[in-house]
Enzyme design. Sequence first.
Site, PDB file in Angstrom:
ATOM      1  N   TYR A  88      66.824  47.675  12.570  1.00 52.61           N
ATOM      2  CA  TYR A  88      66.989  48.961  13.247  1.00 52.61           C
ATOM      3  C   TYR A  88      68.209  48.824  14.155  1.00 52.61           C
ATOM      4  O   TYR A  88      68.233  47.941  15.021  1.00 52.61           O
ATOM      5  CB  TYR A  88      65.768  49.278  14.115  1.00 52.61           C
ATOM      6  CG  TYR A  88      64.539  49.689  13.342  1.00 52.61           C
ATOM      7  CD1 TYR A  88      63.706  48.740  12.756  1.00 52.61           C
ATOM      8  CD2 TYR A  88      64.199  51.036  13.207  1.00 52.61           C
ATOM      9  CE1 TYR A  88      62.565  49.120  12.050  1.00 52.61           C
ATOM     10  CE2 TYR A  88      63.049  51.424  12.513  1.00 52.61           C
ATOM     11  CZ  TYR A  88      62.249  50.459  11.938  1.00 52.61           C
ATOM     12  OH  TYR A  88      61.131  50.839  11.241  1.00 52.61           O
ATOM     13  N   PRO A 125      60.387  59.595  11.629  1.00 48.43           N
ATOM     14  CA  PRO A 125      60.118  58.396  10.824  1.00 48.43           C
ATOM     15  C   PRO A 125      60.475  57.059  11.490  1.00 48.43           C
ATOM     16  O   PRO A 125      60.138  56.004  10.950  1.00 48.43           O
ATOM     17  CB  PRO A 125      60.968  58.609   9.566  1.00 48.43           C
ATOM     18  CG  PRO A 125      62.014  59.586   9.959  1.00 48.43           C
ATOM     19  CD  PRO A 125      61.425  60.439  11.026  1.00 48.43           C
ATOM     20  N   LYS A 131      55.305  55.532  10.871  1.00 47.39           N
ATOM     21  CA  LYS A 131      53.874  55.732  11.122  1.00 47.39           C
ATOM     22  C   LYS A 131      53.191  56.803  10.259  1.00 47.39           C
ATOM     23  O   LYS A 131      51.964  56.845  10.196  1.00 47.39           O
ATOM     24  CB  LYS A 131      53.654  56.113  12.600  1.00 47.39           C
ATOM     25  CG  LYS A 131      53.929  54.980  13.560  1.00 47.39           C
ATOM     26  CD  LYS A 131      52.880  53.888  13.425  1.00 47.39           C
ATOM     27  CE  LYS A 131      53.276  52.602  14.079  1.00 47.39           C
ATOM     28  NZ  LYS A 131      53.147  51.426  13.231  1.00 47.39           N
ATOM     29  N   TYR A 170      53.952  48.319  16.065  1.00 51.76           N
ATOM     30  CA  TYR A 170      54.648  48.392  14.781  1.00 51.76           C
ATOM     31  C   TYR A 170      53.764  47.896  13.632  1.00 51.76           C
ATOM     32  O   TYR A 170      53.735  48.513  12.564  1.00 51.76           O
ATOM     33  CB  TYR A 170      55.958  47.591  14.866  1.00 51.76           C
ATOM     34  CG  TYR A 170      56.910  47.875  13.730  1.00 51.76           C
ATOM     35  CD1 TYR A 170      57.522  49.120  13.599  1.00 51.76           C
ATOM     36  CD2 TYR A 170      57.195  46.900  12.780  1.00 51.76           C
ATOM     37  CE1 TYR A 170      58.393  49.383  12.552  1.00 51.76           C
ATOM     38  CE2 TYR A 170      58.069  47.155  11.733  1.00 51.76           C
ATOM     39  CZ  TYR A 170      58.666  48.398  11.619  1.00 51.76           C
ATOM     40  OH  TYR A 170      59.525  48.666  10.584  1.00 51.76           O
TER      41      TYR A 170
HETATM   42  P1  FAD Z   1      52.109  64.529   1.749  1.00 52.94           P
HETATM   43  O1  FAD Z   1      52.622  63.223   1.280  1.00 52.94           O
HETATM   44  O2  FAD Z   1      53.079  65.576   2.148  1.00 52.94           O
HETATM   45  O3  FAD Z   1      51.155  65.079   0.609  1.00 52.94           O
HETATM   46  C1  FAD Z   1      50.684  66.403   0.590  1.00 52.94           C
HETATM   47  C2  FAD Z   1      50.451  66.822  -0.852  1.00 52.94           C
HETATM   48  O4  FAD Z   1      49.920  68.145  -0.865  1.00 52.94           O
HETATM   49  C3  FAD Z   1      51.750  66.856  -1.651  1.00 52.94           C
HETATM   50  O5  FAD Z   1      51.573  66.156  -2.851  1.00 52.94           O
HETATM   51  C4  FAD Z   1      51.999  68.347  -1.853  1.00 52.94           C
HETATM   52  O6  FAD Z   1      52.700  68.603  -3.057  1.00 52.94           O
HETATM   53  C5  FAD Z   1      50.581  68.895  -1.861  1.00 52.94           C
HETATM   54  N1  FAD Z   1      50.500  70.313  -1.526  1.00 52.94           N
HETATM   55  C6  FAD Z   1      51.241  71.016  -0.632  1.00 52.94           C
HETATM   56  N2  FAD Z   1      50.852  72.310  -0.619  1.00 52.94           N
HETATM   57  C7  FAD Z   1      49.838  72.427  -1.504  1.00 52.94           C
HETATM   58  C8  FAD Z   1      49.042  73.511  -1.952  1.00 52.94           C
HETATM   59  N3  FAD Z   1      49.234  74.743  -1.482  1.00 52.94           N
HETATM   60  N4  FAD Z   1      48.089  73.282  -2.867  1.00 52.94           N
HETATM   61  C9  FAD Z   1      47.895  72.030  -3.375  1.00 52.94           C
HETATM   62  N5  FAD Z   1      48.635  70.966  -3.004  1.00 52.94           N
HETATM   63  C10 FAD Z   1      49.598  71.161  -2.082  1.00 52.94           C
HETATM   64  N6  FAD Z   1      55.522  57.043   6.898  1.00 52.94           N
HETATM   65  C11 FAD Z   1      55.189  55.743   7.083  1.00 52.94           C
HETATM   66  O7  FAD Z   1      54.008  55.478   7.373  1.00 52.94           O
HETATM   67  N7  FAD Z   1      56.084  54.729   6.958  1.00 52.94           N
HETATM   68  C12 FAD Z   1      57.375  54.971   6.662  1.00 52.94           C
HETATM   69  O8  FAD Z   1      58.158  54.025   6.501  1.00 52.94           O
HETATM   70  C13 FAD Z   1      57.786  56.334   6.501  1.00 52.94           C
HETATM   71  N8  FAD Z   1      59.063  56.643   6.196  1.00 52.94           N
HETATM   72  C14 FAD Z   1      59.383  57.930   5.904  1.00 52.94           C
HETATM   73  C15 FAD Z   1      60.682  58.204   5.538  1.00 52.94           C
HETATM   74  C16 FAD Z   1      61.045  59.513   5.219  1.00 52.94           C
HETATM   75  C17 FAD Z   1      62.475  59.796   4.825  1.00 52.94           C
HETATM   76  C18 FAD Z   1      60.072  60.565   5.239  1.00 52.94           C
HETATM   77  C19 FAD Z   1      60.432  61.976   4.860  1.00 52.94           C
HETATM   78  C20 FAD Z   1      58.766  60.291   5.607  1.00 52.94           C
HETATM   79  C21 FAD Z   1      58.409  58.984   5.957  1.00 52.94           C
HETATM   80  N9  FAD Z   1      57.109  58.670   6.321  1.00 52.94           N
HETATM   81  C22 FAD Z   1      56.786  57.364   6.595  1.00 52.94           C
HETATM   82  C23 FAD Z   1      56.082  59.717   6.420  1.00 52.94           C
HETATM   83  C24 FAD Z   1      55.186  59.810   5.177  1.00 52.94           C
HETATM   84  O9  FAD Z   1      55.974  59.987   4.024  1.00 52.94           O
HETATM   85  C25 FAD Z   1      54.180  60.975   5.334  1.00 52.94           C
HETATM   86  O10 FAD Z   1      53.584  60.893   6.591  1.00 52.94           O
HETATM   87  C26 FAD Z   1      53.112  60.960   4.236  1.00 52.94           C
HETATM   88  O11 FAD Z   1      53.658  61.420   3.021  1.00 52.94           O
HETATM   89  C27 FAD Z   1      51.919  61.839   4.613  1.00 52.94           C
HETATM   90  O12 FAD Z   1      51.002  61.886   3.551  1.00 52.94           O
HETATM   91  P2  FAD Z   1      50.097  63.183   3.316  1.00 52.94           P
HETATM   92  O13 FAD Z   1      49.260  62.877   2.130  1.00 52.94           O
HETATM   93  O14 FAD Z   1      49.455  63.576   4.568  1.00 52.94           O
HETATM   94  O15 FAD Z   1      51.134  64.344   2.999  1.00 52.94           O
HETATM   95  C1  DHB Z   2      61.509  52.923   6.018  1.00 54.29           C
HETATM   96  C2  DHB Z   2      61.326  54.158   6.586  1.00 54.29           C
HETATM   97  C3  DHB Z   2      61.113  54.257   7.938  1.00 54.29           C
HETATM   98  O1  DHB Z   2      60.917  55.465   8.498  1.00 54.29           O
HETATM   99  C4  DHB Z   2      61.090  53.128   8.739  1.00 54.29           C
HETATM  100  O2  DHB Z   2      60.902  53.262  10.068  1.00 54.29           O
HETATM  101  C5  DHB Z   2      61.258  51.898   8.176  1.00 54.29           C
HETATM  102  C6  DHB Z   2      61.468  51.790   6.791  1.00 54.29           C
HETATM  103  C7  DHB Z   2      61.733  52.820   4.560  1.00 54.29           C
HETATM  104  O3  DHB Z   2      61.821  53.873   3.899  1.00 54.29           O
HETATM  105  O4  DHB Z   2      61.825  51.700   4.035  1.00 54.29           O
END
Ligand code: FAD
Ligand code: DHB
Length: 404
Positions: free
Chosen positions: A204, A296, A300, A388
């Site tokens: 980081y 992000p 978490k 972390y």
């Molecule tokens: P989502 O993954 O958003 O799943 C929701 C699902 O519901 C989707 O498949 C969607 O298509 C579906 N849906 C939506 N609307 C409807 C509807 N009307 N009807 C039926 N289905 C529907 N988290 C970490 O813990 N560690 C990381 O390193 C990290 N890095 C990240 C990096 C990036 C760039 C991003 C964008 C996010 C990151 N996150 C990270 C966050 C993590 O990706 C999300 O918190 C996680 O996807 C949450 O899961 P969820 O199942 O709650 O929601």
């Molecule tokens: C990644 C994403 C994150 O948000 C983070 O804090 C560390 C790693 C990853 O996509 O690998």
Amino acid sequence: MLHRLTTQVGIVGAGPAGLLLARLLQVNGIDAIVIENRSREHVIDRVRAGVLEHGTVTLLTALGVGAGVRRGGLRHDGVHISFRGHRHHIDLAGLTDGKGITVYGQNEVVRDLIDARVATGAPLYFEAAHVEVRGLESSPEIRFRHGDDEYEVRCDFIAGCDGFHGICRQAFPEGVLTIYERAYPFGWLGILAEAAPSSDELVYTYHDRGFALFSMRSPTITRLYFQVAPDESIEQWSDHAIWEEMLRRMTTSDGWQPSVGPILQKSVTPMRSFVAAPMRHGRLFLAGDAAHIVPPTGAKGLNLAASDVLVLGRALKGFYQAGRTDWLAEYSETCLRRVWKAQRFSWWMTSTLHRFPDETAFDHQRQLADLDYLTGSRAAMTSLAEQYVGLPFEVPLESAGLPV
Ligand code: FAD
Ligand code: DHB
């Protein structure tokens, strides 16, 4: 044709939250139907999280879906914080009685869970259109269209696992939810590159030009991010310009820098802190991003989805196996304790490591002092490390019917 189905728990969304909950219910002999509006390929191919907390890996293993992460996950015992051109190592395992994090793509987690569910023949509908939830206070029902057919699913409970843009949170009656929110004046430009990671652990970086993050997905794939304006258009960035900026921010005075290779995927993500409380109305329970999102920087989001699901799984198990309603009643409060601690950590990581457009010279010096203190104090490093790798779950795995 109209299909009338009945189940115990109707789950909206097949992201990490929905799929983990479906698995946890299945392990406890509770019926569920999962309804997802996107295609199976879309859900699996979405490139998002990469860092799994210690407890999330334990949960996947206890759910019997840990083979993938054991085979393909990269276990990290430390992490680097870089500023003023120097990398500082934080010994996560040494500071937390041996805990670490595991780098394993969210898409792999989702693929493992979908494969496990499909293998059991349990219901999971992709490409469901016009998904609606009704009867939240008394007799919940989910309606959707699948191909040419209409479906009506009657259930005891609905789990809203449909992410930040889903429909379940919108279905709460007016005035029930309190929204806590903070938008940040920047986003992340992220790439996946075909290049062997040049460090075994994440880096980081706080740089004069803004935040940057070195991560990975496998021994041949590097994952990198840097801070940009929140509305930055990805089209403005040629691959050459992206690499130039990555290297400028990440290269340290000892010559360390990421290895360069072809860019496989690139995108910009805005950043936000958001909590909707309570996470329950009547017989509708929100879990994961549907109820809260974090910037992000602390890695978490997916991990919080996993901890919500554990609390919800325990509450539903208690209801069906012992007639308990107290765990259902306490669901929101129990989840929010851990959610707010992760919100605080994510906000702190974000505030400490990014440049703010309206910052003063004082703010900049304070951030540098924060990082200097962090990397020079065992107490401060221990605090970062324990958060972390993941604070303990609010409920033990055994109480949700899982082996430890
Ligand atoms: P989502 O993954 O958003 O799943 C929701 C699902 O519901 C989707 O498949 C969607 O298509 C579906 N849906 C939506 N609307 C409807 C509807 N009307 N009807 C039926 N289905 C529907 N988290 C970490 O813990 N560690 C990381 O390193 C990290 N890095 C990240 C990096 C990036 C760039 C991003 C964008 C996010 C990151 N996150 C990270 C966050 C993590 O990706 C999300 O918190 C996680 O996807 C949450 O899961 P969820 O199942 O709650 O929601
Ligand atoms: C990644 C994403 C994150 O948000 C983070 O804090 C560390 C790693 C990853 O996509 O690998």
